[in-house]
Design an enzyme around this catalytic site. Structure first.
Site, short mmCIF file in Angstrom:
data_model
loop_
_atom_site.label_atom_id
_atom_site.label_comp_id
_atom_site.label_asym_id
_atom_site.label_seq_id
_atom_site.Cartn_x
_atom_site.Cartn_y
_atom_site.Cartn_z
N GLY A 109 0.80 -1.21 0.00
CA GLY A 109 0.00 0.00 0.00
C GLY A 109 0.84 1.27 0.00
N CYS A 110 1.93 1.26 0.75
CA CYS A 110 2.80 2.43 0.84
C CYS A 110 3.53 2.68 -0.48
CB CYS A 110 3.81 2.25 1.97
SG CYS A 110 3.03 2.10 3.60
N THR A 111 3.82 1.61 -1.20
CA THR A 111 4.47 1.75 -2.50
C THR A 111 3.52 2.38 -3.51
OG1 THR A 111 5.93 -0.14 -2.08
CG2 THR A 111 5.61 0.50 -4.38
#
Length: 220
Positions: A109-111
């Site tokens: 998700g952070c990517t």
């Protein structure tokens, strides 16, 4: 004349079987000698030092959870960036600042969220905005993440979590049935005067960059 009878010869006597020598009795074991008490002036044998107990884990430092609201001055901060520099809010006065808080480098998700801001950099800069990603990851980990995903904006390291907490982005989370405190995926938009213009308490990573662009355009 009568013949004389030959004398009977006696059979040789059988030799008696040699008697077995009686088994020797095992000598009784001597009781271990008692150690004489140490006399005065003599040092007693050193006792083994007791094993050290495992070091107790240091309790987690309680973070002072703050909050931000639209219209208020954004909390000041000064944090190390992935390029070795230090970035402070005061240094960004006169620019719109987008601070997005995310849990961890190189996670799915952070990517997706980071790449959304990467791909929108031209439009963000045109609107006079600076994007800052903030997590508790180290500067070294930030560097790896930035190189891997070709990110074109700074990543700030807040290993103590104090700045994250000051912006109200630290709190209870649930993941796979496990409850814990961690970084909340939130974003704060700060205007050119250093005041909070908009807050996203929950983020859809796939379209978040587009939502930020819309809010920036509305600022004028």
């Amino acid at each position: 004349m009568a013949t004389k009878k030959a004398p009977k010869t006696k059979a040789p006597a059988k030799k008696a079987a040699p008697q077995k020598a009686p088994a020797k009795k095992a000598a009784p074991q001597k009781a271990p000698a008692k150690k004489a008490p140490a006399q005065k002036g003599e040092s007693a044998a050193p006792k083994k030092a007791p094993k050290k107990a495992a070091a107790a884990k240091k309790p987690a430092v309680a973070l002072k959870i703050g909050s931000v609201a639209v219209g208020q001055a954004a909390p000041a901060f000064s944090l190390p960036a992935d390029d070795g520099s230090t970035i402070s809010l005061a240094d960004l006065k006169g620019q719109n600042v987008v601070i997005y808080f995310y849990p961890k480098d190189m996670t799915p998700g952070c990517t997706v969220e980071a790449c959304g801001f990467r791909d929108s950099q031209a439009a963000l800069r045109k609107l006079g905005a600076v994007v800052l990603g903030v997590s508790k990851d180290s500067v070294k980990t930030h560097q790896k993440f930035k190189v891997k995903e070709k990110l074109n904006f700074p990543l700030l390291s807040d290993e103590t979590g104090e700045m994250i907490a000051a912006y109200g982005s630290w709190g209870p989370k649930t993941f796979m049935g496990r409850k814990f405190d961690g970084i909340l995926r939130t974003t704060v938009l700060i205007d050119k005067n250093g005041k909070v213009a908009k807050i996203w308490p929950k983020v859809d990573v796939k379209v978040h960059a587009a939502h930020v662009l819309e809010a920036l355009a509305a600022l004028g």
